[in-house]
Design a protein around this motif. Structure first.
Motif, short mmCIF file in Angstrom:
data_model
loop_
_atom_site.label_atom_id
_atom_site.label_comp_id
_atom_site.label_asym_id
_atom_site.label_seq_id
_atom_site.Cartn_x
_atom_site.Cartn_y
_atom_site.Cartn_z
N SER A 67 43.76 40.30 34.39
CA SER A 67 42.48 40.19 35.07
C SER A 67 42.33 38.78 35.60
O SER A 67 43.03 37.85 35.15
CB SER A 67 41.31 40.50 34.13
OG SER A 67 41.11 39.44 33.21
N GLY A 68 41.39 38.61 36.54
CA GLY A 68 41.10 37.28 37.02
C GLY A 68 40.55 36.40 35.92
O GLY A 68 40.82 35.19 35.86
N GLY A 69 39.75 37.00 35.04
CA GLY A 69 39.20 36.25 33.91
C GLY A 69 40.29 35.72 33.01
O GLY A 69 40.19 34.59 32.48
N GLU A 70 41.34 36.52 32.79
CA GLU A 70 42.45 36.05 31.96
C GLU A 70 43.22 34.93 32.65
O GLU A 70 43.69 34.00 31.98
CB GLU A 70 43.37 37.21 31.60
CG GLU A 70 42.77 38.16 30.58
CD GLU A 70 43.77 39.16 30.01
OE1 GLU A 70 43.37 39.93 29.14
OE2 GLU A 70 44.95 39.14 30.43
N ILE A 71 43.37 35.01 33.96
CA ILE A 71 44.03 33.92 34.68
C ILE A 71 43.24 32.63 34.50
O ILE A 71 43.81 31.56 34.23
CB ILE A 71 44.19 34.25 36.18
CG1 ILE A 71 45.13 35.46 36.37
CG2 ILE A 71 44.72 33.05 36.94
CD1 ILE A 71 45.22 35.94 37.80
N LYS A 72 41.92 32.72 34.63
CA LYS A 72 41.07 31.55 34.45
C LYS A 72 41.20 30.99 33.03
O LYS A 72 41.34 29.78 32.84
CB LYS A 72 39.61 31.92 34.73
CG LYS A 72 38.63 30.76 34.65
CD LYS A 72 37.24 31.22 35.08
CE LYS A 72 36.27 30.04 35.12
NZ LYS A 72 35.94 29.53 33.79
N ALA A 73 41.19 31.88 32.03
CA ALA A 73 41.34 31.44 30.64
C ALA A 73 42.69 30.78 30.42
O ALA A 73 42.80 29.77 29.70
CB ALA A 73 41.16 32.63 29.70
N ASP A 93 39.88 42.61 44.75
CA ASP A 93 40.22 41.66 45.81
C ASP A 93 40.00 40.22 45.36
O ASP A 93 40.84 39.34 45.62
CB ASP A 93 39.37 41.94 47.07
CG ASP A 93 39.81 43.20 47.80
OD1 ASP A 93 40.57 44.00 47.22
OD2 ASP A 93 39.37 43.40 48.95
N TRP A 94 38.87 39.96 44.68
CA TRP A 94 38.60 38.58 44.28
C TRP A 94 39.62 38.07 43.28
O TRP A 94 39.97 36.87 43.27
CB TRP A 94 37.18 38.44 43.71
CG TRP A 94 36.99 38.96 42.30
CD1 TRP A 94 36.55 40.19 41.94
CD2 TRP A 94 37.25 38.25 41.08
NE1 TRP A 94 36.51 40.30 40.56
CE2 TRP A 94 36.93 39.13 40.01
CE3 TRP A 94 37.71 36.97 40.77
CZ2 TRP A 94 37.07 38.76 38.67
CZ3 TRP A 94 37.85 36.60 39.44
CH2 TRP A 94 37.53 37.49 38.40
N ALA A 99 44.18 34.50 42.25
CA ALA A 99 45.57 34.27 41.88
C ALA A 99 46.34 33.60 43.02
O ALA A 99 47.15 32.68 42.79
CB ALA A 99 46.23 35.59 41.50
N LEU A 100 46.09 34.02 44.25
CA LEU A 100 46.74 33.39 45.40
C LEU A 100 46.33 31.94 45.54
O LEU A 100 47.17 31.06 45.78
CB LEU A 100 46.39 34.16 46.68
CG LEU A 100 47.00 35.55 46.85
CD1 LEU A 100 46.37 36.27 48.03
CD2 LEU A 100 48.52 35.47 47.03
N ASP A 101 45.04 31.66 45.37
CA ASP A 101 44.54 30.29 45.50
C ASP A 101 45.16 29.37 44.46
O ASP A 101 45.37 28.17 44.72
CB ASP A 101 43.02 30.27 45.36
CG ASP A 101 42.30 30.90 46.56
OD1 ASP A 101 42.94 31.04 47.62
OD2 ASP A 101 41.12 31.26 46.41
N ASN A 102 45.45 29.92 43.29
CA ASN A 102 46.01 29.11 42.21
C ASN A 102 47.53 29.13 42.17
O ASN A 102 48.14 28.52 41.28
CB ASN A 102 45.43 29.56 40.86
CG ASN A 102 44.02 29.06 40.65
OD1 ASN A 102 43.81 27.89 40.31
ND2 ASN A 102 43.03 29.92 40.89
N ILE A 118 47.58 43.34 48.75
CA ILE A 118 48.08 41.98 48.54
C ILE A 118 48.64 41.41 49.84
O ILE A 118 48.40 40.25 50.18
CB ILE A 118 49.15 41.96 47.42
CG1 ILE A 118 48.51 42.32 46.07
CG2 ILE A 118 49.81 40.58 47.34
CD1 ILE A 118 49.50 42.41 44.93
N GLU A 119 49.37 42.23 50.58
CA GLU A 119 49.88 41.79 51.89
C GLU A 119 48.73 41.38 52.81
O GLU A 119 48.77 40.31 53.45
CB GLU A 119 50.70 42.91 52.52
CG GLU A 119 50.95 42.78 54.03
CD GLU A 119 51.94 41.70 54.42
OE1 GLU A 119 52.01 41.38 55.62
OE2 GLU A 119 52.64 41.17 53.53
N GLU A 120 47.69 42.19 52.86
CA GLU A 120 46.55 41.90 53.73
C GLU A 120 45.85 40.61 53.33
O GLU A 120 45.55 39.75 54.18
CB GLU A 120 45.55 43.07 53.68
CG GLU A 120 44.28 42.83 54.48
CD GLU A 120 43.25 43.92 54.25
OE1 GLU A 120 42.13 43.77 54.78
OE2 GLU A 120 43.55 44.91 53.54
N LEU A 121 45.58 40.44 52.03
CA LEU A 121 44.86 39.26 51.58
C LEU A 121 45.71 37.99 51.69
O LEU A 121 45.19 36.92 52.03
CB LEU A 121 44.40 39.46 50.13
CG LEU A 121 43.39 40.60 49.91
CD1 LEU A 121 43.07 40.76 48.43
CD2 LEU A 121 42.11 40.35 50.71
#
Length: 378
Positions: A67-73, A93-94, A99-102, A118-121
């Motif tokens: 999850s995005g939350g786990e990436i942040k943690a 999407d967020w 993940a892309l930004d980081n 993922i390709e689109e974003l």
């Protein structure tokens, strides 16, 4: 094992984490992995306690996030982005954008539909996402139906039979780069034969792909190694050596390929115990109930999976008796164990529910408006 005097001053229930055992487990794991040139990512879903995460990050392993939350943690705990992999069947999407930004190491892609997003974003951000295709090898790991992930009936991964179509889809994309294949067949697996079968499936797949001049740099075999819930003191550190040797001896890696693992339970399970206090010893017509102040809100595994945990009274040394150990939640499933042999138990005694470092605190809820459990690491 437990500092009883100190515990008596703590508000129960709470999770106790043995820092020494966790560090010894990590030391054993990283030594064996480095000797074989294996890369380990800790599966954060097992336990995301910030102090636990910082200790694991300091050992040098990577992170497996869902999850995005786990990436942040993971990032906040000190895991480098270059060692973070991102799995999960429902990436919002967020989360993908975060993940892309980081600039994480890799997305483990679970479907053709997700790949298109993922390709689109990535295109909108004018970047390239590194991806591994998560393939479902249709292997029965002979574990509980709720924690098996590698069967064709499960929601996880891309059926191998659909791989050609996804590879063709990739040909039209310019903002994703295929760097690996990912597999994960389940959890709490103690029979190494399931992992040998996985290796053989991967070998056949790679043999087929090399004929078409397709080779990836990374193979990720997930996790799944189980622990000894019956004898936590006898087997405090899982048998990483036998586990790793199955892959070393059976998997035919190609020149230059890196092998990745995503271990969670095996790293943190045995270092954690749920400490709870006896509220009442209730005598019924046929049995005695030890009613404790922890419930399925604090440790849901027994109610959810019918999971077994070793339970002990850590303040009594009297002769053992059979009890049903139950919690205060208004659900019949709020039971930690039936006919559990405990030292004779009284109101106020402290009970340790062992092997609770994985899928314990992280899955706690506030059902019945109960507060979340505390924690102590020492």
């Amino acid at each position: 094992m437990f500092p009883i005097t100190h515990f008596n001053q703590e508000k129960t229930p709470f999770y106790y984490y043995d820092k020494t055992l966790l560090n010894n487990t990590l030391s054993t794991l990283t030594r064996l992995a480095e000797e074989r040139n294996f890369q380990v990512h800790y599966a954060i879903k097992a336990n995301a306690n910030p102090e636990v995460l910082r200790l694991i990050a300091a050992s040098g392993v990577g992170a497996d996030c869902v999850s995005g939350g786990e990436i942040k943690a993971a990032l906040e705990a000190g895991f480098p982005a270059r060692k973070i992999v991102f799995a999960g069947v429902g990436k919002a999407d967020w989360e993908i954008e975060y993940a892309l930004d980081n600039k994480i190491f890799c997305f483990n892609v679970e479907s053709a539909e997700e790949l298109a997003v993922i390709e689109e974003l990535a295109r909108k951000k004018e970047t390239v996402a590194s991806i591994a295709l998560r393939l479902n090898p249709n292997i029965d790991a002979h574990t509980h139906e709720y924690i098996t992930t590698g069967l064709s009936e499960n929601k996880f991964g891309i059926p191998i039979e659909m791989l050609d179509g996804v590879l063709a889809q990739l040909q039209g994309y310019t903002h994703v780069q295929l760097i690996g294949f990912h597999f994960h067949i389940g959890s709490q697996i103690l029979n190494m034969e399931a992992f040998r079968v996985l290796c053989e499936r991967i070998n056949r797949l790679q043999d087929d792909l090399v004929k078409r001049n397709i080779q990836v740099k990374h193979i990720n075999v997930g996790g799944g190694l189980g622990v000894d819930y019956d004898n936590p003191d006898k087997n405090p550190i899982p048998d990483f050596e036998t586990y790793f040797n199955v892959f070393r001896d059976t998997l035919d890696l190609r020149s230059g390929q890196q092998l990745h693992f995503e271990l969670g339970r095996a790293i943190v399970c045995q270092c954690g115990s749920l400490i709870t206090r006896v509220l009442y010893v209730k005598k019924s017509l046929k049995k005695q109930f030890v009613i404790v102040d922890a419930g399925m809100t604090d440790l849901i595994r027994p109610a959810l999976y019918q999971a077994h945990h070793h339970i002990e009274n850590i303040t009594s040394d009297m002769a053992v008796k059979p009890y049903d150990v139950v919690g205060p939640i208004c659900e019949s499933s709020d039971c930690f164990g039936k006919n559990v042999m405990l030292n004779a138990t009284e109101r106020g005694d402290l009970i340790a529910i062992r092997s609770a470092g994985a899928y314990g605190e992280i899955m706690a809820s506030q059902y019945n408006c109960r507060p979340l459990p505390g924690h102590l690491i020492e």
